[in-house]
Motif scaffolding. Structure first.
Motif, PDB file in Angstrom:
ATOM      1  N   ILE A  18      20.972   9.590  -0.229  1.00 34.10           N
ATOM      2  CA  ILE A  18      22.005   9.150   0.696  1.00 34.10           C
ATOM      3  C   ILE A  18      22.383  10.339   1.568  1.00 34.10           C
ATOM      4  O   ILE A  18      22.805  11.374   1.052  1.00 34.10           O
ATOM      5  CB  ILE A  18      23.258   8.649  -0.063  1.00 34.10           C
ATOM      6  N   ILE A  20      24.644  12.549   3.817  1.00 30.67           N
ATOM      7  CA  ILE A  20      26.039  12.800   4.161  1.00 30.67           C
ATOM      8  C   ILE A  20      26.065  13.898   5.229  1.00 30.67           C
ATOM      9  O   ILE A  20      26.976  14.720   5.290  1.00 30.67           O
ATOM     10  CB  ILE A  20      26.902  13.147   2.927  1.00 30.67           C
ATOM     11  N   TYR A  32      19.775   5.575   3.266  1.00 28.54           N
ATOM     12  CA  TYR A  32      21.199   5.271   3.335  1.00 28.54           C
ATOM     13  C   TYR A  32      21.981   6.455   3.892  1.00 28.54           C
ATOM     14  O   TYR A  32      21.557   7.600   3.769  1.00 28.54           O
ATOM     15  CB  TYR A  32      21.752   4.932   1.940  1.00 28.54           C
ATOM     16  N   GLU A  33      23.120   6.136   4.483  1.00 31.47           N
ATOM     17  CA  GLU A  33      24.067   7.146   4.941  1.00 31.47           C
ATOM     18  C   GLU A  33      25.442   6.757   4.423  1.00 31.47           C
ATOM     19  O   GLU A  33      25.738   5.570   4.257  1.00 31.47           O
ATOM     20  CB  GLU A  33      24.123   7.194   6.468  1.00 31.47           C
ATOM     21  N   TYR A  34      26.278   7.750   4.179  1.00 34.45           N
ATOM     22  CA  TYR A  34      27.667   7.489   3.791  1.00 34.45           C
ATOM     23  C   TYR A  34      28.535   8.391   4.650  1.00 34.45           C
ATOM     24  O   TYR A  34      28.771   9.553   4.320  1.00 34.45           O
ATOM     25  CB  TYR A  34      27.877   7.741   2.293  1.00 34.45           C
ATOM     26  N   LYS A  35      28.949   7.867   5.785  1.00 28.63           N
ATOM     27  CA  LYS A  35      29.631   8.668   6.810  1.00 28.63           C
ATOM     28  C   LYS A  35      31.014   9.164   6.403  1.00 28.63           C
ATOM     29  O   LYS A  35      31.506  10.130   6.974  1.00 28.63           O
ATOM     30  CB  LYS A  35      29.721   7.863   8.119  1.00 28.63           C
ATOM     31  N   VAL A  73      34.583   5.627  -3.800  1.00 25.14           N
ATOM     32  CA  VAL A  73      33.424   6.241  -3.137  1.00 25.14           C
ATOM     33  C   VAL A  73      32.232   6.281  -4.094  1.00 25.14           C
ATOM     34  O   VAL A  73      31.115   5.906  -3.721  1.00 25.14           O
ATOM     35  CB  VAL A  73      33.756   7.656  -2.617  1.00 25.14           C
ATOM     36  N   ASP A  76      30.811   2.874  -4.407  1.00 28.26           N
ATOM     37  CA  ASP A  76      30.069   2.546  -3.179  1.00 28.26           C
ATOM     38  C   ASP A  76      28.685   3.191  -3.185  1.00 28.26           C
ATOM     39  O   ASP A  76      27.681   2.550  -2.834  1.00 28.26           O
ATOM     40  CB  ASP A  76      30.813   3.049  -1.937  1.00 28.26           C
ATOM     41  N   LEU A  77      28.630   4.459  -3.562  1.00 26.14           N
ATOM     42  CA  LEU A  77      27.360   5.187  -3.567  1.00 26.14           C
ATOM     43  C   LEU A  77      26.373   4.564  -4.554  1.00 26.14           C
ATOM     44  O   LEU A  77      25.186   4.394  -4.244  1.00 26.14           O
ATOM     45  CB  LEU A  77      27.588   6.665  -3.893  1.00 26.14           C
ATOM     46  N   LEU A  80      25.014   1.353  -3.118  1.00 26.66           N
ATOM     47  CA  LEU A  80      24.028   1.564  -2.051  1.00 26.66           C
ATOM     48  C   LEU A  80      22.608   1.696  -2.601  1.00 26.66           C
ATOM     49  O   LEU A  80      21.668   1.144  -2.044  1.00 26.66           O
ATOM     50  CB  LEU A  80      24.356   2.829  -1.258  1.00 26.66           C
TER      51      LEU A  80
END
Length: 139
Positions: A18, A20, A32-35, A73, A76-77, A80
Motif C-alpha cells: 500500500i 503512503i 493500493y494507496e492510503y492517502k 486506519v 481499513d488497511l 484493502l
C-alpha cells in the motif's frame, strides 16, 4: 503489518503493498494507496527545500495523524489487501528520514502495534529514522 521502500520491490515479490507516498511508485506490485497517511505536500516540499526543519515537519505530520483513529486506519488497511499482510510503502530508503517511520511510531503509540521493516525485520524507530536491532551474541 510492515513498512518498506519501493526499492525493495525490484528484488522481491511482495503482496499487500500500500503506497503512503506522495508520488506514484510506477510499480505494478503497488495496487493500493492510503492517502490519509501521506504527508501534506506543502510540508514535504518545504522540508525538501530545507525551509522547515525535520522537527517542524514531524510536528505538522503528527498533528495530521492525530485527527485519525489508528484502529480504524488499521482495519481499513487490512481490508484493502484482502487477507494479505499490509505493507506500507514509500520512496524513502531505510537509512534516511522518512514519514513511514513516523506512521509506524504512531501505530505503536496509539494501539501498541509493532511494525517490522520488510527485508530487515524488527527495528527501532525514532523521529522518522529507523535502526536495525542487532541481537547481541553470547560469544
Amino acid at each position: 503489518m510492515k513498512t518498506g521502500c519501493f526499492k525493495y520491490l525490484s528484488k522481491n515479490k511482495l503482496k499487500g503493498c500500500i503506497s503512503i507516498s506522495l508520488l506514484s511508485s510506477g510499480n505494478e506490485q503497488i495496487k493500493y494507496e492510503y492517502k490519509a497517511l501521506v504527508p501534506n505536500y506543502k510540508d514535504f516540499k518545504l522540508l525538501k527545500e530545507k525551509k522547515i526543519s525535520e522537527a517542524q515537519f514531524i510536528e505538522n505530520f503528527k498533528n495530521n495523524l492525530s485527527s485519525l483513529n489508528a484502529e480504524v486506519v488499521y482495519s481499513d488497511l487490512k481490508s484493502l489487501v484482502q487477507g494479505e499482510e499490509p505493507i506500507l510503502m514509500t520512496d524513502g530508503n531505510k537509512t534516511n528520514f522518512c514519514h513511514r517511520h513516523l506512521v509506524a511510531e504512531w501505530f505503536f503509540d496509539e494501539i501498541s502495534l509493532e511494525i517490522d521493516e520488510v527485508t530487515v525485520g524488527k527495528v527501532i524507530r525514532s523521529e522518522g529514522y529507523m535502526k536495525k536491532i542487532n541481537n547481541p551474541t553470547l560469544f
